[in-house]
Scaffold this motif. Sequence first.
Motif, PDB file in Angstrom:
ATOM      1  N   HIS A  23      78.028  21.922  92.631  1.00  0.00           N
ATOM      2  CA  HIS A  23      78.099  20.655  91.905  1.00  0.00           C
ATOM      3  C   HIS A  23      76.783  20.298  91.212  1.00  0.00           C
ATOM      4  O   HIS A  23      76.788  19.528  90.253  1.00  0.00           O
ATOM      5  N   LEU A  24      75.670  20.859  91.673  1.00  0.00           N
ATOM      6  CA  LEU A  24      74.377  20.587  91.057  1.00  0.00           C
ATOM      7  C   LEU A  24      74.108  21.439  89.816  1.00  0.00           C
ATOM      8  O   LEU A  24      73.224  21.112  89.024  1.00  0.00           O
ATOM      9  N   PHE A  25      74.849  22.509  89.653  1.00  0.00           N
ATOM     10  CA  PHE A  25      74.626  23.395  88.516  1.00  0.00           C
ATOM     11  C   PHE A  25      74.979  22.720  87.200  1.00  0.00           C
ATOM     12  O   PHE A  25      75.954  21.972  87.107  1.00  0.00           O
ATOM     13  N   THR A  26      74.179  23.012  86.198  1.00  0.00           N
ATOM     14  CA  THR A  26      74.485  22.591  84.833  1.00  0.00           C
ATOM     15  C   THR A  26      75.154  23.762  84.122  1.00  0.00           C
ATOM     16  O   THR A  26      75.146  24.885  84.627  1.00  0.00           O
ATOM     17  N   GLU A  66      77.837  21.996  97.524  1.00  0.00           N
ATOM     18  CA  GLU A  66      76.783  21.102  97.035  1.00  0.00           C
ATOM     19  C   GLU A  66      76.007  21.773  95.896  1.00  0.00           C
ATOM     20  O   GLU A  66      75.750  21.163  94.855  1.00  0.00           O
ATOM     21  N   ILE A  67      75.640  23.031  96.100  1.00  0.00           N
ATOM     22  CA  ILE A  67      74.914  23.772  95.071  1.00  0.00           C
ATOM     23  C   ILE A  67      75.768  23.876  93.804  1.00  0.00           C
ATOM     24  O   ILE A  67      75.270  23.656  92.698  1.00  0.00           O
ATOM     25  N   LYS A 102      78.235  24.787  83.590  1.00  0.00           N
ATOM     26  CA  LYS A 102      79.217  25.518  84.406  1.00  0.00           C
ATOM     27  C   LYS A 102      80.086  26.460  83.569  1.00  0.00           C
ATOM     28  O   LYS A 102      80.531  27.484  84.063  1.00  0.00           O
ATOM     29  N   ARG A 141      66.250  27.272  95.007  1.00  0.00           N
ATOM     30  CA  ARG A 141      66.531  25.904  95.460  1.00  0.00           C
ATOM     31  C   ARG A 141      65.972  25.715  96.861  1.00  0.00           C
ATOM     32  O   ARG A 141      66.200  26.549  97.743  1.00  0.00           O
ATOM     33  N   ASN A 142      65.237  24.629  97.071  1.00  0.00           N
ATOM     34  CA  ASN A 142      64.704  24.273  98.390  1.00  0.00           C
ATOM     35  C   ASN A 142      63.983  25.443  99.068  1.00  0.00           C
ATOM     36  O   ASN A 142      64.266  25.795 100.215  1.00  0.00           O
ATOM     37  N   GLU A 181      77.290  23.700 101.873  1.00  0.00           N
ATOM     38  CA  GLU A 181      76.083  23.891 101.070  1.00  0.00           C
ATOM     39  C   GLU A 181      76.413  24.586  99.755  1.00  0.00           C
ATOM     40  O   GLU A 181      75.878  24.235  98.706  1.00  0.00           O
TER      41      GLU A 181
END
Length: 106
Positions: free
Chosen positions: A67-70, A64-65, A72, A7-8, A61
């Motif tokens: 919550h972005l995961f699919t 945030e990461i 779960k 990521r990033n 952070e």
Amino acid sequence: MCLYFYRNDVDYILEYTRKTLEKIGVDGIVLADMNKKPVTILPKLFEYAFYAHHKRIKKAEVEEIFHLFTNKNEMYNKLSEMATDTLNTLFEEDSSKNAISWKASF
């Protein structure tokens, strides 16, 4: 066993160590409750998995990461497996020639 993602422009390695599990216990998280309280324990398991390789990452952070995961549910299963595998290393027998045997006296 590790969980990897990118990521990033950063490669992340999520892993548990014995030290991580010690911190989990000190902070009051009971691994035996993983299946009983997944809503509260999953985010914590995710957070603690960063400690081995990414100690300086900010909690905001990590959240945030998370919550972005699919998927779960599958991630929770993998984190649980990783934590359990690490916990099981505490009970492995030393098979070296320097292993110490013991007995109790009555």
